[in-house]
Design an enzyme around this catalytic site. Structure first.
Site, short mmCIF file in Angstrom:
data_model
loop_
_atom_site.label_atom_id
_atom_site.label_comp_id
_atom_site.label_asym_id
_atom_site.label_seq_id
_atom_site.Cartn_x
_atom_site.Cartn_y
_atom_site.Cartn_z
N CYS A 5 -3.66 1.94 -18.25
CA CYS A 5 -3.86 2.10 -16.80
C CYS A 5 -2.97 3.23 -16.29
CB CYS A 5 -3.48 0.78 -16.12
SG CYS A 5 -3.33 0.89 -14.33
N CYS A 61 0.96 2.81 -13.25
CA CYS A 61 2.41 2.86 -13.44
C CYS A 61 2.73 3.78 -14.62
CB CYS A 61 2.98 1.48 -13.78
SG CYS A 61 2.83 0.28 -12.47
N CYS A 102 -2.39 -7.16 -11.87
CA CYS A 102 -1.63 -5.98 -11.45
C CYS A 102 -0.33 -6.51 -10.85
CB CYS A 102 -2.42 -5.14 -10.43
SG CYS A 102 -1.48 -3.66 -9.98
N GLN A 124 2.99 1.78 5.66
CA GLN A 124 3.64 1.84 4.34
C GLN A 124 3.08 0.76 3.43
OE1 GLN A 124 5.62 4.27 3.43
NE2 GLN A 124 6.04 5.19 5.42
N TYR A 179 4.37 12.90 13.15
CA TYR A 179 3.59 12.21 12.11
C TYR A 179 3.97 10.72 12.17
CZ TYR A 179 3.64 17.06 10.40
OH TYR A 179 3.56 18.41 10.30
N GLU A 215 0.92 11.71 16.73
CA GLU A 215 0.11 11.24 15.60
C GLU A 215 -1.34 11.66 15.87
OE1 GLU A 215 0.25 9.53 12.57
OE2 GLU A 215 -1.94 9.64 12.66
N CYS A 264 7.44 12.07 0.92
CA CYS A 264 6.98 11.32 -0.25
C CYS A 264 6.63 12.28 -1.38
CB CYS A 264 5.77 10.45 0.11
SG CYS A 264 4.40 11.40 0.76
C1 LIG Z 1 3.26 9.65 5.70
S1 LIG Z 1 2.44 9.03 7.13
C2 LIG Z 1 3.83 8.51 8.06
C3 LIG Z 1 3.56 7.53 9.16
C4 LIG Z 1 4.76 6.79 9.74
N1 LIG Z 1 5.92 7.62 9.93
C5 LIG Z 1 5.11 5.58 8.87
O1 LIG Z 1 6.10 5.65 8.11
O2 LIG Z 1 4.38 4.57 8.91
C6 LIG Z 1 1.90 10.50 7.88
C7 LIG Z 1 1.15 10.32 9.19
O3 LIG Z 1 0.88 11.61 9.71
C8 LIG Z 1 -0.43 11.65 10.27
N2 LIG Z 1 -0.79 13.09 10.24
C9 LIG Z 1 -1.16 13.83 9.16
N3 LIG Z 1 -1.31 15.12 9.52
C10 LIG Z 1 -1.00 15.21 10.84
C11 LIG Z 1 -0.94 16.27 11.77
N4 LIG Z 1 -1.22 17.50 11.40
N5 LIG Z 1 -0.60 16.01 13.04
C12 LIG Z 1 -0.32 14.72 13.43
N6 LIG Z 1 -0.33 13.66 12.59
C13 LIG Z 1 -0.67 13.90 11.31
C14 LIG Z 1 -1.23 10.72 9.40
O4 LIG Z 1 -2.35 10.22 10.11
C15 LIG Z 1 -0.21 9.63 9.07
O5 LIG Z 1 -0.27 8.59 10.02
#
Ligand SMILES: C[S@@+](CC[C@H](N)C(=O)[O-])C[C@H]1O[C@@H](n2cnc3c(N)ncnc32)[C@H](O)[C@@H]1O
Length: 461
Positions: A89, A92, A170, A295, A323, A344, A419
């Site tokens: 798989c 992991c 899993c 998350q 974001y 967002e 990430c």
């Molecule tokens: C890694 S997630 C982080 C969300 C939040 N900080 C959390 O930890 O739950 C990235 C977020 O950015 C949003 N996103 C991606 N590209 C974007 C953009 N250009 N402008 C605004 N939001 C964006 C996605 O929809 C997503 O909700």
């Protein structure tokens, strides 16, 4: 008998098929890396410090990939993988490494990768890990493929491949998530819902099964991703999924008829039960729609939130949360009394975020539904922000966004949650030229047994 790697200097691929190597470090994708002279060889399933024999398969000019033949001197951190599917798989890649060592290796990856990009010693703190590195994924995901009789089976893809590995367990998923997902798998067979075939899919129906389980409320939300939204048995399947003990609390269909590996398509249909799930982190309740980003692991999210809150610090100045998702950082920051503007682009996440604000009786937090690129300049004109929090997707932030944050918002502190180490290194390098210095980087292990590293980087102007 294969020769020792250090007897064969040179950039060209070694002539031997089977070579002997000392594994020096973990590459970003989790493979062990050794050298033959300056030629790099990547071997999955190995651990830094080990002496191994490996068979080189794909050979590039400067590096090749090899299959582990045998471990000549095992690392003291080598353990028996818990999952019977490990190796086949692709989910992991590190289950053969003792968990405490996985954390040390992730810290080393962050130190080496950021240090190389910034050409400096970087202040990396020890990685924060989970107390129990199994059963931690509250969001579970399986691909749907074809079994021997053409029936739907659930599995994960093999590493670097589109081949489905059917799975019966899993152990990184939460038990409740596995139970509800396998129940949906059983119902696909009972109602003869065929797996989708082709790319883009031209036959069959089912592509993916997703389930999210809430630690706080015990709710389970399932999403069946399909390539056509009408198919025989659809309503009976949803009803069966919602009924009886162990049923889901909400069932959704997501339509994705497009080519490629993106899991979710644009349209989501609520088939029954609750439309959202409630989760709680840090004393704040979050509402989560099936296609909002949230998350994957709640225990990891708690660690991440704790790090972000301490990186933002104790002052009371306004925070710009870019974001923002459904407000994992924005809502708890507002609870500490800071004014927060959360940006967002996903309208459902913004709707969840606004409902979360009301549900928690919070004041001083405002959601802006927009692309970060299009809003930062306007927000800079609205007043000062003491701290900017950035948590972009894997690709990182664009140069335009970073220049606007650094030059127009000009916060005292930037907290960058990443990430992906590659895009983090690129973005920190640019922020350094814009006057922001890295003060600390903390890996937070959101994904034990994989090579993914989440990092909270704190920069000051
Ligand atoms: C890694 S997630 C982080 C969300 C939040 N900080 C959390 O930890 O739950 C990235 C977020 O950015 C949003 N996103 C991606 N590209 C974007 C953009 N250009 N402008 C605004 N939001 C964006 C996605 O929809 C997503 O909700």
């Amino acid at each position: 008998m294969p020769r020792r790697s250090d007897q064969r200097p040179g950039r060209s691929p070694p002539s031997d098929r089977v070579v002997r190597l000392r594994i020096e470090e973990l590459a970003l994708d989790g493979d062990g890396m050794g050298r033959i002279g300056t030629y790099l060889v990547f071997v999955p399933g190995t651990i830094p410090g080990e002496e191994v024999e490996a068979e080189i398969g794909r050979r590039g000019e400067s590096h090749g990939r090899a299959k582990l033949v045998r471990v000549l001197s095992p690392s003291p951190h080598r353990v028996v993988p818990r999952c019977r599917h490990f190796g086949d798989c692709g989910g992991c890649s590190l289950q053969h490494i003792e968990y405490a060592e996985q954390l040390r290796l992730k810290e080393a990856m962050v130190r080496s990768h950021l240090g190389h990009a910034l050409r400096a010693e970087v202040p990396v703190r020890p990685a924060l890990g989970l107390d129990d590195p199994f059963g931690f994924r509250n969001k579970v995901h399986f691909n749907v493929g074809r079994g021997a009789e053409g029936e739907a089976v659930l599995g994960h893809l093999a590493a670097r491949s589109r081949r489905l590995v059917p799975v019966a367990e899993c152990p990184v998923h939460a038990d409740a998530g596995n139970r509800v997902a396998f129940r949906l798998g059983g119902l696909l067979r009972r109602f003869h819902v065929a797996p989708a075939e082709g790319d883009p899919p031209t036959r069959g129906v089912a592509r993916h099964v997703l389930a999210r389980v809430s630690e706080a409320s015990g709710e389970t939300q399932v999403v069946l991703v399909v390539c056509r939204d009408r198919f025989p048995g659809r309503d009976a399947l949803a009803e069966a999924m919602l009924s009886g003990p162990g049923g889901a609390t909400g069932v959704h269909l997501n339509l994705n008829d497009r080519e490629g590996s993106l899991v979710l398509g644009r349209e989501t249909i609520h088939l029954g039960g609750k439309d959202r799930l409630v989760e709680e982190i840090g004393g704040v309740q979050f509402l989560v729609s099936p296609v909002s980003f949230f998350q994957t692991g709640i225990r990891g999210a708690r660690l991440l939130l704790g790090e972000v809150l301490s990186a933002v610090g104790e002052g009371g100045g306004p925070v710009l949360d870019l974001y923002a998702g459904v407000g994992l950082f924005a809502l708890p920051l507002a609870k500490t009394g800071r004014p927060v503007v959360a940006v967002e682009e996903n309208p459902l996440s913004v709707r969840d975020g606004i409902h979360g604000v009301k549900r928690n009786g919070l004041k001083g937090v405002r959601f802006v539904r927009a692309r970060v690129e299009d809003q930062v300049r306007r927000l800079a004109g609205e007043g000062e922000f003491e701290v900017a929090v950035l948590d972009p997707p894997r690709e990182g932030a664009s140069e335009k966004v970073l220049r606007l944050v650094a030059g127009a918002i000009r916060p005292r502190r930037i907290v960058y949650v990443s990430c992906d180490l590659r895009s983090l290194a690129r973005d920190l390098k640019l922020l350094a030229t814009l006057g922001f210095r890295l003060r600390s980087a903390v890996p937070v292990d959101m994904f034990p047994h994989t090579s993914h590293v989440e990092t909270v980087a704190t920069l000051t102007r």
